[in-house]
Scaffold this active site. Structure first.
Site, PDB file in Angstrom:
ATOM      1  CG  HIS A  76      -0.340   0.064   2.533  1.00 32.81           C
ATOM      2  ND1 HIS A  76       0.004   1.243   3.155  1.00 32.81           N
ATOM      3  CD2 HIS A  76       0.013  -0.920   3.410  1.00 32.81           C
ATOM      4  CE1 HIS A  76       0.515   0.994   4.338  1.00 32.81           C
ATOM      5  NE2 HIS A  76       0.552  -0.314   4.530  1.00 32.81           N
ATOM      6  CG  ASP A  78      -2.388   4.276   3.174  1.00 28.36           C
ATOM      7  OD1 ASP A  78      -2.115   3.186   2.623  1.00 28.36           O
ATOM      8  OD2 ASP A  78      -3.058   4.357   4.214  1.00 28.36           O
ATOM      9  CG  ASP A 115       3.335   0.129   7.697  1.00 32.75           C
ATOM     10  OD1 ASP A 115       2.871  -0.418   6.686  1.00 32.75           O
ATOM     11  OD2 ASP A 115       2.696   0.246   8.768  1.00 32.75           O
ATOM     12  CD  GLU A 145      -2.589  -1.385   5.765  1.00 31.45           C
ATOM     13  OE1 GLU A 145      -2.562  -2.453   6.422  1.00 31.45           O
ATOM     14  OE2 GLU A 145      -2.052  -0.330   6.181  1.00 31.45           O
ATOM     15  CD  GLU A 146      -0.717   2.075   7.860  1.00 32.78           C
ATOM     16  OE1 GLU A 146      -1.349   1.565   8.816  1.00 32.78           O
ATOM     17  OE2 GLU A 146       0.431   1.741   7.548  1.00 32.78           O
ATOM     18  CG  ASP A 169       1.832  -3.750   5.051  1.00 36.79           C
ATOM     19  OD1 ASP A 169       2.707  -3.005   5.512  1.00 36.79           O
ATOM     20  OD2 ASP A 169       0.616  -3.593   5.273  1.00 36.79           O
ATOM     21  CG  HIS A 456       1.766   2.866  12.632  1.00 40.84           C
ATOM     22  ND1 HIS A 456       0.571   2.191  12.835  1.00 40.84           N
ATOM     23  CD2 HIS A 456       2.135   2.575  11.363  1.00 40.84           C
ATOM     24  CE1 HIS A 456       0.245   1.542  11.737  1.00 40.84           C
ATOM     25  NE2 HIS A 456       1.181   1.762  10.828  1.00 40.84           N
TER      26      HIS A 456
END
Length: 483
Positions: A76, A78, A115, A145-146, A169, A456
C-alpha cells in the site's frame, strides 16, 4: 544527489526516496497514485487506476517463464502521519526529511512511511529491471490501508489473474506471515454540556511514551496516554474539584497513543496538591512500566486565572468513567498458536469539542466472534453513558492455509539464500491479504518484508542491510516460481 544515494540496492532506495518526496498520508494519495501511473506509462507497462487511487501495473513474464503462474506483488502507498510536538512538517504539502543513522533510514521529526513505502519501492525496482527472471507480474498498490484497508476493499479483483500473492507489508526479517487478525474502528461519541466557571487554569500533559503499532506492538506492555489521562483525571478528582475545558490525545486509532492533554479550571488553593499528584503519578507509572515505558512524563503548567466555559459535572464524570473503564491492550492470547495475541483493543484517538467527546478505538482479533464481543462491550459502555458507538473499516481475518505451494517456494528460497529457514507465523496486525483471500478464489498468499522498528511513530526506522537482503530474497523467490 539524494540522501540515500549510494545505498544498495540502488534502485530500491532511489525509488523509496522519490516516494518520500511526495506527500502520501492516508486519504491524500492522489499525487502518489498519479506518480505510479506516470511511471508505468514511461515504461510502456499496462496500467490501471481506479476511483480510490488504487493502481495495478502489469509486466510480462521474462523469457522462459511464459508458462509460470502469474504473481501478484502487493503493498500500500499510504502512510501513518505522526510528528513530534515541535515539528512544523505539513504532511499534505511537504516531502519527508530523510536521514541515515548507522544501519537505519529514518525521518527527521516524523514517521518514515517505510510501512509500506518500501513495498512500493521494491515493486518499482522490479518493474524497472529487465534483467530479472520472473513470471508475469501484477503489481497491486492499494491506498488508505492504514485507515481500514479502504483501497483493498474498493479494488475490483476480477481484473487480476494471479493466484499467488506476495504481500510486502511485514516488518521483521526472518519471518513469513501466513495469517493475520481482522479488525475495525469503534467510534464512541458522548454528548456533553458546558457551563461558565471561574478559577485557576492548568494544563496537564502526559508524554514521553514509546507508542507503536497497535497490532504489532500491542504485546510490548507499552502504555497508552489516553488511558493514563483518564486515570490521572480520576485520581485528581478524588481530592481536587475541577472542571475540564479541553481534552485530546492521539490522531490514529492504529497507533498506541504517546501524548495526551487535559486543560481544567480549579481553585487557587489546589496548586500544591496538583503538582504533588502529578509527580506521584509519574513515579508510579515509571515503576509500573519499568523496562517498557519508563520514559512516561507527567507535566503540569499553570496558565492563570480565567472565566470560561467548562464541562458540566455530569458530562465530565461520564468521560472520565469511560476512559477509566475502557479496555486497552491484550484481551486474550491465542489458545492454539503460542505467543500470538488473539484479541486486543487500542483507544487511539481522544477529542473533545463543544458538542461531544469522541474516542476512536482499534479492535483486532483473529476470531470474528471475539472481535464482535469486544466491540459490543465498547458500544454497551458508550450507550450506558448516554452516548453512541458506530463501527467503520471492518476487515476480515486472514485464515491459515494448511497447504500452500507459494509458502513452500518461499521457505525453500530462504534456505537457499541464507541456510536456515524462515519462521512461519501468524501476526496480530491487520494485513490486506484477508481481503484478497476473500475476493480471489483459490488465492495462495504470503507476507514478508525487511526489518523496521517503531512503525507509526516518529522513531520509525528501516534497516538498510535488511532491505538489501530481503531484496535479494524477493528476486530469488520470483526466479524460483516456475510452476
Amino acid at each position: 544527489m539524494g540522501v540515500l544515494s549510494g545505498l544498495k540496492p540502488e534502485k530500491v532506495f532511489y525509488y523509496f526516496e522519490e516516494l518520500c518526496k511526495i506527500p502520501h498520508g492516508s486519504y491524500h494519495t492522489k499525487q502518489i497514485s498519479d506518480y505510479l501511473v506516470q511511471f508505468a506509462k514511461e515504461r510502456n507497462l499496462e496500467c490501471s487506476q481506479d476511483d480510490s487511487n488504487n493502481v495495478v501495473i502489469r509486466k510480462a513474464a521474462s523469457a522462459g517463464y511464459e508458462d509460470a503462474p502469474v504473481v501478484i506483488l502487493q503493498g500500500h502507498c499510504d502512510m501513518v502521519c505522526e510528528k513530534t510536538a515541535d515539528s512544523t512538517h505539513d504532511f499534505e504539502k511537504d516531502g519527508l526529511d530523510l536521514m541515515i543513522e548507522g544501519d537505519y533510514v529514518t525521518a527527521n521529526g516524523t514517521t518514515l512511511g517505510g510501512d509500506d513505502g518500501i513495498a512500493v519501492a521494491y515493486a518499482l525496482a522490479i518493474l524497472d529491471d529487465d534483467t530479472l527472471k520472473h513470471p508475469a507480474l501484477e503489481v497491486v498498490i492499494t491506498t488508505d490501508e492504514e485507515v481500514g484497508l479502504l483501497g483493498a476493499k474498493a479494488l475490483d479483483c476480477s481484473q487480476l489473474k494471479g493466484k499467488y500473492l506476495i504481500n510486502m507489508d511485514s516488518e521483521e526479517e526472518g519471518y513469513l506471515w501466513v495469517s493475520c487478525a481482522g479488525g475495525l474502528s469503534a467510534i464512541t461519541t458522548i454528548p456533553v454540556r458546558y457551563q461558565e466557571v471561574s478559577g485557576e487554569k492548568y494544563e496537564l500533559v502526559i508524554s514521553g511514551l514509546n507508542g507503536g503499532h497497535s497490532g504489532a506492538e500491542i504485546d510490548k506492555n507499552r502504555a497508552n496516554s489516553n488511558k493514563l489521562i483518564g486515570q490521572a483525571l480520576f485520581t485528581l478528582e478524588q481530592d481536587i474539584p475541577f472542571c475540564l475545558t479541553a481534552l485530546e490525545g492521539g490522531t490514529k486509532d492504529n497507533a498506541i497513543t504517546r501524548l495526551s492533554k487535559a486543560v481544567f479550571i480549579t481553585d487557587k488553593e489546589a496548586e500544591e496538591a496538583i503538582f504533588a499528584a502529578a509527580e506521584k503519578l509519574q513515579n508510579d507509572w515509571r515503576t509500573e512500566y519499568t523496562g517498557t515505558d519508563e520514559g512516561i512524563t507527567v507535566t503540569v503548567k499553570k496558565i492563570g486565572e480565567t472565566t470560561e466555559k467548562a464541562l458540566e459535572q455530569v458530562s465530565q464524570e461520564k468521560i472520565i468513567f469511560f476512559l477509566v473503564q475502557m479496555p486497552y491492550g491484550i484481551q486474550k492470547m491465542s489458545g492454539s498458536i503460542e505467543g500470538l495475541v488473539e484479541t486486543s483493543i487500542n483507544p487511539g484517538i481522544l477529542m473533545l469539542n463543544e458538542e461531544e467527546c469522541k474516542i476512536v478505538s482499534s479492535v483486532r482479533s483473529s476470531i470474528d466472534s471475539a472481535k464482535d464481543a469486544l466491540t459490543a462491550k465498547v458500544c454497551y459502555l458508550s450507550e450506558f453513558l448516554g452516548g453512541d458507538c458506530v463501527t467503520e473499516g471492518d476487515y476480515p481475518a486472514w485464515e491459515y492455509r494448511k497447504e500452500s505451494k507459494l509458502r513452500d517456494i518461499m521457505v525453500d528460497s530462504y534456505k537457499e539464500l541464507f541456510g536456515d529457514g524462515p519462521e512461519v507465523k501468524a501476526i496480530h496486525a491487520g494485513l490486506e491479504c484477508g481481503l484478497f483471500y476473500e475476493k480471489i478464489e483459490g488465492l495462495d498468499a504470503v507476507s514478508f518484508g525487511p526489518t523496521m522498528k517503531d512503525i507509526h511513530t516518529t522513531e520509525e526506522v528501516l534497516s538498510i542491510s535488511s532491505t538489501a537482503r530481503m531484496w535479494d530474497y524477493l528476486v530469488k523467490v520470483l526466479e524460483n516460481i516456475k510452476a
